[in-house]
Design a protein around this motif. Structure first.
Motif, PDB file in Angstrom:
ATOM      1  N   SER A  27     -15.706   9.792   4.175  1.00 15.68           N
ATOM      2  CA  SER A  27     -14.574   9.652   3.333  1.00 15.68           C
ATOM      3  C   SER A  27     -14.607  10.434   2.200  1.00 15.68           C
ATOM      4  O   SER A  27     -15.444  10.454   1.389  1.00 15.68           O
ATOM      5  N   ILE A  34     -10.992   7.283   5.356  1.00 20.53           N
ATOM      6  CA  ILE A  34     -10.685   6.577   6.582  1.00 20.53           C
ATOM      7  C   ILE A  34     -11.495   5.043   6.264  1.00 20.53           C
ATOM      8  O   ILE A  34     -12.827   5.180   5.930  1.00 20.53           O
ATOM      9  N   LEU A 128      -5.732   5.636   7.096  1.00 15.13           N
ATOM     10  CA  LEU A 128      -5.979   6.945   6.850  1.00 15.13           C
ATOM     11  C   LEU A 128      -5.170   7.514   5.647  1.00 15.13           C
ATOM     12  O   LEU A 128      -3.994   7.699   5.853  1.00 15.13           O
ATOM     13  N   ALA A 133      -4.554  14.106   5.353  1.00 19.06           N
ATOM     14  CA  ALA A 133      -4.477  13.040   6.390  1.00 19.06           C
ATOM     15  C   ALA A 133      -3.706  13.277   7.733  1.00 19.06           C
ATOM     16  O   ALA A 133      -4.074  13.423   8.808  1.00 19.06           O
TER      17      ALA A 133
END
Lengths: 205, 104
Positions: A27, A34, A128, A133
């Motif tokens: 991430s 995430i 998310l 995203a």
């Protein structure tokens, strides 16, 4: 010999617990992040929106008016109701809220033609978030996520990378929640990490 | 690839749907009274028109609701989407007057 005590709450293992560190490493909050939202309370609720007794009983039990517009979400405090079909909703609340919500629903729906079932163990939730995203999701979705077609407070059931999901947009950022069956969670999380890999900035050296 | 307008969810990709075959096939009122040929005809025999066709579809990956559709089997053009249990819009489909009896 001493008994081995298993705590049903503290010893739970969420579907993506073993990927928690991997997800965090994959991430990048400035691009896309995430993470799993484990153990959320989920209640499948069915009844006729045309039945005023049903709608009033749910209002009394949950403190919200169920959404009747297709693909919409209604929030009340920490409880949210997701429209899944013309007579079907998913009530989502924090971990541990299920027993109280179910007993409130059971009491309010006494004698009303309706159904409320705890399906918390059915799906886990993947959050998310971040500017990229929507682009990550677009790689596996056939839906249009452009603000003109989708936005915060909207929910849909669809197929993401061949896995059936409930997709809810929770924020403008954009931020999404993916409700996915436990057995598909590892696959979908892996797919998301792969789809998001190109947006991670290269390390400075 | 078809873009199908679900009556509840709006336009969605064809991959979210399953086709349930011909619509308005009325189940016999007394199946036990049928001979094998008549029962076989109900179970297996379907129209296969070149042109407009009344079909049942389900939004399997979405709201999971069934609906009827008139689709042109030559052009794939979707001419109408209408609820289960109702008749197709006037003048559409391959069944003509037979639909009126089935719907009752």
């Amino acid at each position: 010999m001493a008994d081995v005590l298993i705590n049903p709450v503290a010893d739970r293992l969420s579907p993506l617990e073993l990927l928690r560190v991997t997800l965090a490493a994959a991430s990048d909050p400035s691009q896309v992040a995430i993470r799993e939202l484990p153990f959320l309370c989920q209640i499948a609720l069915r009844g006729s929106p045309g039945n005023t007794l049903f709608m009033a009983a749910v209002q009394k039990a949950l403190g919200l008016d169920l959404p009747v517009k297709a693909g919409s979400v209604v929030l009340a405090g920490s409880v949210r109701a997701l429209w899944l079909g013309p007579d079907e909703w998913l009530v989502v609340a924090p971990d541990g809220a299920a027993p109280a919500l179910l007993s409130a629903l059971a009491a309010a729906l006494e004698g009303v033609h309706a159904q409320a079932v705890d399906v918390s163990a059915n799906r886990t939730v993947i959050a998310l978030e971040g500017p990229r995203a929507a682009e990550v999701l677009a790689k596996g979705l056939t839906l249009d996520l452009h603000p003109r077609a989708f936005g915060p407070g909207r929910v849909t059931q669809t197929i993401l990378a061949r896995a059936a999901v409930i997709l809810e947009q929770t924020g403008e950022a954009p931020a999404y929640r993916l409700y996915v069956r436990n057995s598909f969670a590892t696959y979908l999380a892996s797919w998301l990490m792969d789809a998001a890999a190109e947006y991670r900035l290269p390390p400075l050296c | 690839m078809l873009l199908i307008s679900c009556p509840h969810c709006g336009p969605c990709d064809e991959t979210e749907f399953h086709c349930g075959g011909e619509a308005h096939v009325a189940r016999p009122h007394d199946p036990a009274a049928l001979d094998d040929a008549a029962w076989g005809a109900f179970i297996f025999m379907r129209n296969n028109p070149k042109g407009q066709f009344n079909e049942r579809w389900v939004h399997a990956a979405g709201c999971r609701r069934w609906f009827n559709m008139v689709r042109d089997t030559v052009t794939h053009r979707i001419l109408a989407v209408y609820p289960m249990g109702s008749r197709p819009p006037a003048g559409l489909g391959h069944l003509g007057a037979a639909v009126v009896e089935d719907a009752q």
